[in-house]
Design a protein around this motif. Sequence first.
Motif, mmCIF file in Angstrom:
data_model
loop_
_atom_site.group_PDB
_atom_site.id
_atom_site.type_symbol
_atom_site.label_atom_id
_atom_site.label_comp_id
_atom_site.label_asym_id
_atom_site.label_seq_id
_atom_site.Cartn_x
_atom_site.Cartn_y
_atom_site.Cartn_z
ATOM 1 N N ALA A 621 0.809 -1.222 0.000
ATOM 2 C CA ALA A 621 0.000 0.000 0.000
ATOM 3 C C ALA A 621 0.836 1.263 0.000
ATOM 4 C CB ALA A 621 -0.935 -0.001 1.216
ATOM 5 N N ALA A 622 1.959 1.239 0.730
ATOM 6 C CA ALA A 622 2.720 2.479 0.906
ATOM 7 C C ALA A 622 4.210 2.309 0.655
ATOM 8 C CB ALA A 622 2.505 3.004 2.325
ATOM 9 N N GLY A 623 4.664 1.116 0.306
ATOM 10 C CA GLY A 623 6.072 0.880 0.037
ATOM 11 C C GLY A 623 6.942 0.976 1.276
ATOM 12 N N CYS A 624 6.368 0.710 2.443
ATOM 13 C CA CYS A 624 7.102 0.826 3.704
ATOM 14 C C CYS A 624 7.692 -0.521 4.117
ATOM 15 C CB CYS A 624 6.183 1.334 4.817
ATOM 16 S SG CYS A 624 5.522 2.985 4.507
ATOM 17 N N GLY A 625 8.648 -0.451 5.044
ATOM 18 C CA GLY A 625 9.247 -1.662 5.582
ATOM 19 C C GLY A 625 8.363 -2.285 6.660
ATOM 20 N N ASP A 626 8.852 -3.362 7.259
ATOM 21 C CA ASP A 626 8.070 -4.095 8.257
ATOM 22 C C ASP A 626 7.753 -3.214 9.459
ATOM 23 O OD1 ASP A 626 8.341 -6.227 6.596
ATOM 24 O OD2 ASP A 626 9.761 -7.329 7.854
ATOM 25 N N ILE A 627 6.489 -3.275 9.885
ATOM 26 C CA ILE A 627 6.124 -2.565 11.110
ATOM 27 C C ILE A 627 6.156 -3.494 12.322
ATOM 28 C CG2 ILE A 627 4.699 -0.862 9.902
ATOM 29 C CD1 ILE A 627 2.260 -2.456 11.029
ATOM 30 N N LEU A 628 6.054 -4.794 12.086
ATOM 31 C CA LEU A 628 6.166 -5.786 13.159
ATOM 32 C C LEU A 628 7.446 -6.577 12.927
ATOM 33 C CD1 LEU A 628 2.472 -7.063 13.503
ATOM 34 C CD2 LEU A 628 3.729 -5.576 15.083
ATOM 35 N N ILE A 629 8.432 -6.337 13.799
ATOM 36 C CA ILE A 629 9.756 -6.939 13.633
ATOM 37 C C ILE A 629 9.891 -8.117 14.581
ATOM 38 C CG2 ILE A 629 12.234 -6.523 13.775
ATOM 39 C CD1 ILE A 629 11.563 -3.540 13.286
ATOM 40 N N ARG A 630 10.166 -9.281 14.012
ATOM 41 C CA ARG A 630 10.262 -10.480 14.836
ATOM 42 C C ARG A 630 11.524 -10.437 15.692
ATOM 43 N NH1 ARG A 630 9.817 -16.796 12.826
ATOM 44 N NH2 ARG A 630 9.931 -17.718 14.928
ATOM 45 N N SER A 631 11.343 -10.730 16.988
ATOM 46 C CA SER A 631 12.466 -10.739 17.915
ATOM 47 C C SER A 631 13.041 -12.140 18.022
ATOM 48 C CB SER A 631 12.012 -10.258 19.304
ATOM 49 O OG SER A 631 11.606 -8.912 19.242
ATOM 50 N N GLN A 632 14.179 -12.231 18.718
ATOM 51 C CA GLN A 632 14.823 -13.535 18.917
ATOM 52 C C GLN A 632 13.897 -14.461 19.701
ATOM 53 O OE1 GLN A 632 18.077 -11.838 21.126
ATOM 54 N NE2 GLN A 632 17.345 -12.712 23.048
ATOM 55 N N GLU A 633 14.065 -15.738 19.486
ATOM 56 C CA GLU A 633 13.209 -16.718 20.141
ATOM 57 C C GLU A 633 13.545 -16.848 21.613
ATOM 58 O OE1 GLU A 633 13.152 -20.420 18.151
ATOM 59 O OE2 GLU A 633 12.494 -19.594 16.232
ATOM 60 N N GLY A 634 12.507 -17.193 22.384
ATOM 61 C CA GLY A 634 12.690 -17.421 23.805
ATOM 62 C C GLY A 634 12.850 -18.905 24.101
ATOM 63 N N THR A 635 12.558 -19.261 25.348
ATOM 64 C CA THR A 635 12.678 -20.651 25.783
ATOM 65 C C THR A 635 11.297 -21.249 25.943
ATOM 66 O OG1 THR A 635 14.702 -20.078 26.977
ATOM 67 C CG2 THR A 635 13.630 -22.174 27.546
ATOM 68 N N SER A 636 11.053 -22.351 25.225
ATOM 69 C CA SER A 636 9.746 -22.989 25.244
ATOM 70 C C SER A 636 9.807 -24.294 26.021
ATOM 71 C CB SER A 636 9.287 -23.270 23.808
ATOM 72 O OG SER A 636 8.079 -23.979 23.805
ATOM 73 N N SER A 637 8.734 -24.557 26.771
ATOM 74 C CA SER A 637 8.607 -25.821 27.493
ATOM 75 C C SER A 637 7.140 -26.138 27.640
ATOM 76 C CB SER A 637 9.287 -25.729 28.862
ATOM 77 O OG SER A 637 8.664 -24.720 29.653
ATOM 78 N N ALA A 638 6.815 -27.258 28.263
ATOM 79 C CA ALA A 638 5.418 -27.667 28.433
ATOM 80 C C ALA A 638 4.669 -26.652 29.279
ATOM 81 C CB ALA A 638 5.361 -29.044 29.080
ATOM 82 N N GLY A 639 3.688 -25.985 28.662
ATOM 83 C CA GLY A 639 2.844 -25.047 29.384
ATOM 84 C C GLY A 639 3.504 -23.734 29.751
ATOM 85 N N LYS A 640 4.713 -23.426 29.171
ATOM 86 C CA LYS A 640 5.425 -22.213 29.586
ATOM 87 C C LYS A 640 6.321 -21.708 28.461
ATOM 88 C CE LYS A 640 8.348 -20.549 33.405
ATOM 89 N NZ LYS A 640 9.052 -20.950 34.643
ATOM 90 N N TYR A 641 6.437 -20.372 28.361
ATOM 91 C CA TYR A 641 7.335 -19.748 27.397
ATOM 92 C C TYR A 641 7.982 -18.540 28.058
ATOM 93 C CZ TYR A 641 9.061 -18.171 22.853
ATOM 94 O OH TYR A 641 9.868 -17.818 21.799
ATOM 95 N N SER A 642 9.304 -18.490 28.054
ATOM 96 C CA SER A 642 10.061 -17.384 28.677
ATOM 97 C C SER A 642 10.815 -16.615 27.606
ATOM 98 C CB SER A 642 11.055 -17.927 29.718
ATOM 99 O OG SER A 642 10.367 -18.611 30.742
ATOM 100 N N PHE A 643 10.945 -15.283 27.827
ATOM 101 C CA PHE A 643 11.553 -14.438 26.810
ATOM 102 C C PHE A 643 12.213 -13.237 27.479
ATOM 103 C CE2 PHE A 643 11.083 -10.763 23.917
ATOM 104 C CZ PHE A 643 11.779 -11.248 22.817
ATOM 105 N N THR A 644 13.428 -12.914 27.023
ATOM 106 C CA THR A 644 14.132 -11.734 27.514
ATOM 107 C C THR A 644 14.037 -10.632 26.468
ATOM 108 O OG1 THR A 644 15.694 -13.101 28.767
ATOM 109 C CG2 THR A 644 16.328 -10.819 28.322
ATOM 110 N N VAL A 645 13.539 -9.473 26.863
ATOM 111 C CA VAL A 645 13.274 -8.371 25.932
ATOM 112 C C VAL A 645 14.599 -7.768 25.459
ATOM 113 C CG1 VAL A 645 12.159 -6.127 25.669
ATOM 114 C CG2 VAL A 645 11.098 -7.888 27.111
#
Length: 876
Positions: A621-645
């Motif tokens: 629509a406007a020739g712009c770059g990404d507005i939602l930038i994917r961050s590094q992956e966190g730590t995944s486990s059963a029933g839980k996900y941890s992430f450092t900003v």
Amino acid sequence: MARLKNRQKTTMLEKAPFLLSFFIPVLIMIGIFIQRQIYPFGDSSFLRTDMYHQYAPFMNEFMEKLKTGGSLSYSWNIGMGSNFVALYAYYLASPFNWLLIIVPQSLLIEFMSYLIVLKIGLSGLSFCWYLSRHFKTRDLGISFFAIFYALSAYMAAYSWNIMWLDCLILAPLVMLGLERLVKEDKCLLYCLTLGLSILSNYYISIMMCIFMVLYFIALLIMEPNHRGIFKKCLNFGIYSLLAGGLAACLLIPVLFALRLTASGDINIPKTLSSYFSCFEMLARHFVNVETETGLDHWPNIYCGVGVLLLLPIYMTNKRIPNREKIVKGVLLFVMLIGFSLNIPNFVWHGFHFPNSLPARQSFLYIIVLLTMCYEAYRNLRSSTGSQLSGSFWGVVIFIFLCEAIITVETFSFKIYYVTLLFVGIYALLLSAYKKGKMYAPTLAILAFTVIAVEASMNTAVTSVSTVNRTSYLENQDSYHALAEAIEKEDSSLFRIEKDTRKTKNDAALAGYRSASLFSSTANSHLSDLYKALGLEGNTNAYSFTGATPLTSSLLGVKYTLSVNELDSELYTLKNTDGNAKLYENRFSLPIGFMVPSDMAEQWNYKGANPALSQNSFVYEAAGCGDILIRSQEGTSSAGKYSFTVPETGFYYVDVTNSSIKDVTFSNGGSTKSFSNVNRGYLLDLGKLEAGDTVTLTTEQEEQNFTADFYRLSLTELQNCIDTLNSQPLIIDHYTDTTVTGRVNASSDGLLYTSIPYEEGWTVKVDGVETEPVIFADTMISISLTAGAHSVEFSYEPDGLKLGLMISLASVLLLILLSTATYAFRKRQKALAERDSSDEQPKVETKQSKAEEKQPEEKQQKQETEQTAAPQMTTES
């Protein structure tokens, strides 16, 4: 004078069954309201399930339209904009609702609550009237069964479903009309009541029509004289079509509108399956069984445990014709199959599986069952004592078998023994009535007492849940005042949303335009677009939950209501009222703006995930770059996900495991909960600081928690918004059904608007009607050449004119048929009277001869009675 008093006494006794059938259910419900402290007896309110989420907001919107003269064709306050005719037909078409024009807005909830009480009373009255006319009696006993119809398990489960209750009132009258059509060739009552039922709620009337076909066949089979069957079938067909024609003014627009809903698709089950055993289903006749309103298929069929005793007596009573027993028994069996088997259940619900609220046709089963049981009751004295005794012990055995066999948690042991207690009491009362040894008024008082106790106990235990009235209405006046003030200040067409919502229809409750909706008439294409962009979407709902500043602007949301302090990087405070605040979104777009000509073809809104869909939009629509930038992956486990900003900013999470339903977000000492995460919306975590360690958890510990974190790029977002705002659609004027504006296109392109497309919208460019482009299968867009253009949108529900013409033609045809029938019958009566007067001398001659024989016949009769007298005395 004595004769006048006797006549008045007789009149009161004749009216008593009808008065009791109305007032006993009403008084029971008011007593429960008092016990529940429902306003004005306390601060609670009878806002249950959809009454809380849908009916109160929609009623408020209807009230506002009636009082301000708004259009009944379209509403901007419901969803992104909704066909109000379709919504009215589904939720609001009850004639009682027009009383809203005289109701103060502050008493809307009470109007709804006590209208339910009134309709419950009218249901009892209606069924009492049916029994009275069907059996040609005004026996006090008809009110026993009318009370149980009014306070059946169906009413306990669905009384809050106020839009269905008119059909419960009308169903006995439609049946009576059909009986008159078959037995007396009188068709008007059937046609008018069925037409009114369809007008009041077309959905429940689908089941009514299916039942009437079955009942018509049953009546034909039960008719002792099968002459004139072709005429009866012709009348049934003609007057059924006329009933539909009377309601065509709503039916036709609804049929067109349903094509856009999730209910528009019909997927017939390929295999036959059963939901539950017969024992479990029949045990739902027991008292205090928890009503089913969820996704299980249990029918709500309780209508007094006395039916357990009376149905076997009906089947064994010799005074009731065997043909009638067989036909009505088969009809009951067919309806029970409709509860327990998937394909008949699918057909009964209009070739659609209901999303919760099962067995919506079970009130018709209750009518048939109670009618059969009343017939057993009125013929009880012709039954033998062994039949009554056998019925009682058969029911006792059945109750104990159910206790031994049924393992469903809703059946506690108390249910069996309370049911057994009432069965025993009714057996004693029936025995006393049969023998005639108890004083009749005393027996009637005892019967009404037991019936009132049972019906009120079952209703109190299984129904009338409440919410806090003050909490539900909290800040509504402030929200309304803030929305009203900003509309006076800002003349553009915009939408407002709340950061937290009580319902998806909050806008209709407070009177502002929004982007959320929960309705069975919801546009399924709009729901699909929401889900693709990371907002909440469901079968019959879509919500602003999960919105980013970009998706908010694409939906035309310019302002936000909140009771919280919102971040100044995204919002600017505009106004306050009490605890409520109105913010202007810093990143917003008008209701329409220019995008490249090939945008509709190039943008794949059904991308791999919501973030990619949004990023591809700003690029195309406007020739712009990404507005939602994917961050590094966190730590995944059963029933839980941890992430450092890694970097300070606004973060969103896409939970990629679609089996996870509820998530709790923790950041230091603060927590935030998200529900219905499996609907695919982005979790808005707000602003996070670099180095924060955040945790997402779910109680579904068996699930592997997988997720993607995205940071919002404010720089790219600002570039995109500035570009798209450079060619806006400037609104000059708008109403409920029209929008006029102008746009200056710098080059050939596509005018995107956030007006949802449906048949009925007409688009004109520079005064010339233009075919719109449907953007993302959802929004109205227009191809424009470079230069200045005037644009006009106007709306008329598709099929409305056709429906009105059919309804008008049906009214005229019904008047013509009724007039012709009346004239024909009047002529036949005149001919019959003339023939009778011509034959009168012959009749008198025969009568005189008969009188000559009378002394001889009288003497023979007296001799016969004298001979039989000793035998009767011996037998007695």
